[in-house]
Design a protein around this motif. Structure first.
Motif: not given
Length: 343
Positions: A6, A78, A110, A114, A303
């Motif tokens: 990430e 990502t 992304h 989440h 994140d």
């Protein structure tokens, strides 16, 4: 074993997940908050340079944990949305490892990641409605499976997380603003918060807007400065009023959505979902409408690579791989905007 990476904004993060059980085995993250705090927000070029330093450090930690990369079977990375200069840093690391190890590369949306922060060390639950509130996005998503998700409502302008940051900056406070504003709001005596107009109160559609509330906050601060120094009491009252009104706006749209959706479970994700006031108010609304509420662990609200890796496991099982030699690697499974309710 799958490695998740990430780098969409200002957090460098790597995680390892077991492909058979989806169990999180290792996770590490290097935050850039202290580097960006003097500027009141993320500076993209600075973020990119820090990723270039931090990602190799994290890769070495992952390699030490595994005693080499021989056990890796795939890389999840990502690739959108986010800052292009920071996404590129993560993608270059992912491509290098995937090419060197001759293993598949999985491009991750992304926003979808989440959503899967709800399912770290857990099997996914579908169908699912999701309220995603973060520094870059404010959305309602309907998810019927790992490859079947769509955005049914979004912000017309600013995100809630960005607005928290700007309120903090306007008060001369630190970045990120969410925890600061929440902390000050707690110091405000009940019913003494500043009053702000509810955004889009008479709007007939399902949408969010925070630019007007943010501007009203700015004007309130300017008026207070004209009187002299801004007191701690005023800061607390303003933060409480902003937080209460912004949350009421979320609840307003969720009420409209619940009245038109048969889906019985709501997930709350994104950095703002760590706000305890927001959690409490949305939990009460779910109880009122007979909806179940899923929450990500606080450590995985912002994140992180654990959620990227968790999506990667599902897409690996679907063989949703990306070509290593394309210059533009976009996820095959992307969240698109498809407004569902026009009220």
């Amino acid at each position: 074993m799958l490695l998740g990476i990430e780098s969409s904004c200002d957090d460098s993060s790597l995680a390892l997940v077991d492909l058979q059980t989806a169990k999180l085995l290792w996770h590490s993250k290097i935050s850039q908050e202290s580097a960006h705090s003097p500027y009141g927000g993320v500076v993209p070029e600075l973020a990119s340079r820090l990723h270039a330093l931090n990602l190799p450090l994290l890769a070495q930690r992952a390699k030490d944990f595994l005693n080499g990369f021989g056990a890796l079977k795939a890389i999840a990375i990502t690739t959108c949305p986010g800052l292009s200069v920071t996404l590129l840093e993560g993608l270059m690391l992912a491509k290098t490892l995937a090419l060197g190890l001759n293993i598949p590369l999985i491009a991750i949306d992304h926003l979808q990641a989440h959503i899967f922060s709800l399912f770290i060390d857990k099997p996914p639950i579908f169908p699912l409605s999701v309220l995603l509130v973060s520094g870059g996005h404010t959305l309602i998503v309907e998810a019927h499976g790992p490859q079947e998700m769509q955005i049914v409502a979004k912000s017309l302008d600013d995100s809630l997380g960005e607005s928290f940051d700007k309120v903090s900056k306007m008060l001369g406070l630190s970045y990120p603003g969410g925890p600061v504003v929440e902390s000050l709001a707690k110091a405000c005596p009940p019913q003494e918060e500043l009053k702000f107009t509810l955004p889009l109160k008479d709007h007939k559609g399902l949408a969010f807007s925070f630019s007007g509330l943010k501007n009203a906050t700015r004007l309130a601060i300017m008026q207070e400065k004209e009187k002299g120094a801004v007191s701690e009491s005023f800061k607390a009252r303003l933060c409480a009023g902003f937080q209460k009104t912004a949350t009421a706006h979320l609840l307003q749209n969720l009420r409209r959505y619940f009245a038109n959706s048969p889906i019985k479970t709501l997930g709350l994700v994104g950095g703002v979902s760590a706000n305890l006031y927001v959690r409490e108010r949305i939990n009460a609304l779910c109880d009122e409408f007979g909806r179940g509420l899923l929450l990500a662990p606080l450590e995985f609200c912002s994140d992180n690579a654990a959620m990227v890796a968790r999506v990667g496991v599902e897409l690996f099982r679907c063989k949703d791989f990306s070509p290593l030699y394309d210059t533009d690697i976009s996820p095959h499974t992307r969240l698109v905007y498809a407004p569902k309710f026009l009220l």
